[in-house]
Design a protein around this motif. Structure first.
Motif, PDB file in Angstrom:
ATOM      1  N   GLN A   1      29.268  56.901  33.190  1.00  0.00           N
ATOM      2  CA  GLN A   1      28.782  56.132  32.046  1.00  0.00           C
ATOM      3  C   GLN A   1      27.341  55.657  32.208  1.00  0.00           C
ATOM      4  N   LEU A   2      26.735  55.971  33.340  1.00  0.00           N
ATOM      5  CA  LEU A   2      25.372  55.500  33.594  1.00  0.00           C
ATOM      6  C   LEU A   2      24.370  55.938  32.525  1.00  0.00           C
ATOM      7  N   PRO A   3      24.399  57.200  32.062  1.00  0.00           N
ATOM      8  CA  PRO A   3      23.407  57.570  31.049  1.00  0.00           C
ATOM      9  C   PRO A   3      23.468  56.686  29.800  1.00  0.00           C
ATOM     10  N   GLN A   4      24.666  56.283  29.391  1.00  0.00           N
ATOM     11  CA  GLN A   4      24.805  55.446  28.188  1.00  0.00           C
ATOM     12  C   GLN A   4      24.588  53.970  28.475  1.00  0.00           C
ATOM     13  N   LYS A   5      24.810  53.533  29.706  1.00  0.00           N
ATOM     14  CA  LYS A   5      24.767  52.101  30.015  1.00  0.00           C
ATOM     15  C   LYS A   5      23.733  51.734  31.074  1.00  0.00           C
ATOM     16  N   GLN A   6      22.801  52.622  31.323  1.00  0.00           N
ATOM     17  CA  GLN A   6      21.811  52.388  32.372  1.00  0.00           C
ATOM     18  C   GLN A   6      20.983  51.136  32.122  1.00  0.00           C
ATOM     19  N   MET A   7      20.839  50.762  30.852  1.00  0.00           N
ATOM     20  CA  MET A   7      20.053  49.575  30.525  1.00  0.00           C
ATOM     21  C   MET A   7      20.674  48.299  31.094  1.00  0.00           C
TER      22      MET A   7
ATOM     23  N   ILE B   1      27.000  46.673  42.178  1.00  0.00           N
ATOM     24  CA  ILE B   1      27.436  47.531  41.080  1.00  0.00           C
ATOM     25  C   ILE B   1      28.319  48.631  41.656  1.00  0.00           C
ATOM     26  N   ASP B   2      29.579  48.612  41.231  1.00  0.00           N
ATOM     27  CA  ASP B   2      30.574  49.603  41.665  1.00  0.00           C
ATOM     28  C   ASP B   2      30.519  50.778  40.693  1.00  0.00           C
ATOM     29  N   ILE B   3      30.024  51.929  41.169  1.00  0.00           N
ATOM     30  CA  ILE B   3      29.853  53.088  40.290  1.00  0.00           C
ATOM     31  C   ILE B   3      31.029  54.064  40.354  1.00  0.00           C
ATOM     32  N   ARG B   4      32.123  53.634  40.980  1.00  0.00           N
ATOM     33  CA  ARG B   4      33.305  54.497  40.979  1.00  0.00           C
ATOM     34  C   ARG B   4      33.861  54.603  39.558  1.00  0.00           C
TER      35      ARG B   4
ATOM     36  N   VAL C   1      19.750  44.775  43.784  1.00  0.00           N
ATOM     37  CA  VAL C   1      20.924  45.473  43.282  1.00  0.00           C
ATOM     38  C   VAL C   1      21.440  46.380  44.383  1.00  0.00           C
ATOM     39  N   LEU C   2      22.753  46.324  44.614  1.00  0.00           N
ATOM     40  CA  LEU C   2      23.397  47.214  45.577  1.00  0.00           C
ATOM     41  C   LEU C   2      24.380  48.099  44.833  1.00  0.00           C
ATOM     42  N   LEU C   3      24.298  49.397  45.074  1.00  0.00           N
ATOM     43  CA  LEU C   3      25.224  50.362  44.482  1.00  0.00           C
ATOM     44  C   LEU C   3      26.303  50.691  45.498  1.00  0.00           C
ATOM     45  N   ILE C   4      27.548  50.702  45.053  1.00  0.00           N
ATOM     46  CA  ILE C   4      28.648  51.056  45.942  1.00  0.00           C
ATOM     47  C   ILE C   4      29.573  52.032  45.226  1.00  0.00           C
ATOM     48  N   CYS C   5      30.041  53.036  45.971  1.00  0.00           N
ATOM     49  CA  CYS C   5      31.033  53.977  45.441  1.00  0.00           C
ATOM     50  C   CYS C   5      32.156  54.040  46.469  1.00  0.00           C
ATOM     51  N   ASN C   6      32.843  55.147  46.576  1.00  0.00           N
ATOM     52  CA  ASN C   6      33.950  55.216  47.514  1.00  0.00           C
ATOM     53  C   ASN C   6      33.480  55.415  48.952  1.00  0.00           C
ATOM     54  N   THR C   7      32.563  56.363  49.157  1.00  0.00           N
ATOM     55  CA  THR C   7      32.127  56.656  50.524  1.00  0.00           C
ATOM     56  C   THR C   7      30.634  56.520  50.749  1.00  0.00           C
ATOM     57  N   GLN C   8      29.830  56.502  49.749  1.00  0.00           N
ATOM     58  CA  GLN C   8      28.379  56.331  49.708  1.00  0.00           C
ATOM     59  C   GLN C   8      27.681  57.561  49.157  1.00  0.00           C
ATOM     60  N   ASN C   9      28.366  58.673  48.982  1.00  0.00           N
ATOM     61  CA  ASN C   9      27.710  59.894  48.496  1.00  0.00           C
ATOM     62  C   ASN C   9      27.181  59.733  47.071  1.00  0.00           C
TER      63      ASN C   9
ATOM     64  N   GLY D   1      33.888  40.072  41.530  1.00  0.00           N
ATOM     65  CA  GLY D   1      32.559  39.777  41.014  1.00  0.00           C
ATOM     66  C   GLY D   1      31.621  40.970  40.909  1.00  0.00           C
ATOM     67  N   ALA D   2      32.078  42.144  41.343  1.00  0.00           N
ATOM     68  CA  ALA D   2      31.225  43.332  41.232  1.00  0.00           C
ATOM     69  C   ALA D   2      31.123  43.761  39.775  1.00  0.00           C
ATOM     70  N   VAL D   3      29.985  44.308  39.408  1.00  0.00           N
ATOM     71  CA  VAL D   3      29.795  44.884  38.081  1.00  0.00           C
ATOM     72  C   VAL D   3      30.377  46.292  38.129  1.00  0.00           C
ATOM     73  N   LEU D   4      31.287  46.609  37.200  1.00  0.00           N
ATOM     74  CA  LEU D   4      31.905  47.926  37.168  1.00  0.00           C
ATOM     75  C   LEU D   4      31.150  48.793  36.170  1.00  0.00           C
ATOM     76  N   LEU D   5      30.454  49.784  36.684  1.00  0.00           N
ATOM     77  CA  LEU D   5      29.634  50.669  35.864  1.00  0.00           C
ATOM     78  C   LEU D   5      29.820  52.097  36.376  1.00  0.00           C
ATOM     79  N   PRO D   6      30.866  52.777  35.895  1.00  0.00           N
ATOM     80  CA  PRO D   6      31.162  54.127  36.394  1.00  0.00           C
ATOM     81  C   PRO D   6      29.968  55.068  36.294  1.00  0.00           C
ATOM     82  N   MET D   7      29.803  55.891  37.313  1.00  0.00           N
ATOM     83  CA  MET D   7      28.698  56.836  37.356  1.00  0.00           C
ATOM     84  C   MET D   7      28.655  57.710  36.111  1.00  0.00           C
TER      85      MET D   7
END
Length: 117
Positions: free
Chosen positions: A54-60, A31-34, A70-78, A46-52
């Motif tokens: 938007q997480l409160p609305q789409k966390q389900m 899951i790419d949270i960028r 599940v692996l979360l990935i962003c730009n640098t890991q912060n 193939g990554a799921v794009l779920l911007p950080m």
């Protein structure tokens, strides 16, 4: 005698190399949270794009007890590290963050694809 110990924090992360191989083998959900403007620079196919943001609305969309990790990935890991901590407090399990993030993915010259609308 030396005894190696790993902290709980070590169990929360996965190396970039392992993340890529597990993702490409279909063993994990990546899951790419960028944010969308960052996705435009390229995403892992193939990554799921779920911007950080938007997480409160789409966390389900993130299963609490996924059949595969599940692996979360962003730009640098912060952001993925902070998001992981918040999700774990809410009862999510079998979820980790990718050490290094997409900036290191790109630096390695690994394939990037255009995000799907």
């Amino acid at each position: 005698m030396l005894v190696a110990c790993s902290s709980a924090a070590d169990a929360d992360k996965v190396s970039l190399d392992d993340a890529r191989s597990q993702h490409e083998a279909g063993q994990v959900t990546l899951i790419d949270i960028r944010e969308p403007q960052e996705h435009r620079t390229g995403v892992a196919a193939g990554a799921v794009l779920l911007p950080m943001s938007q997480l409160p609305q789409k966390q389900m969309l993130i299963p609490k007890n996924p059949e595969k990790p599940v692996l979360l990935i962003c730009n640098t890991q912060n952001r993925s590290k902070a998001t992981l901590a918040a999700l774990k407090q809410q009862g999510y399990q079998n979820i980790r963050y990718v050490e290094g993030g997409m900036s290191q993915w790109a630096a390695k010259g690994w394939p990037l694809s255009r995000p799907q609308p």
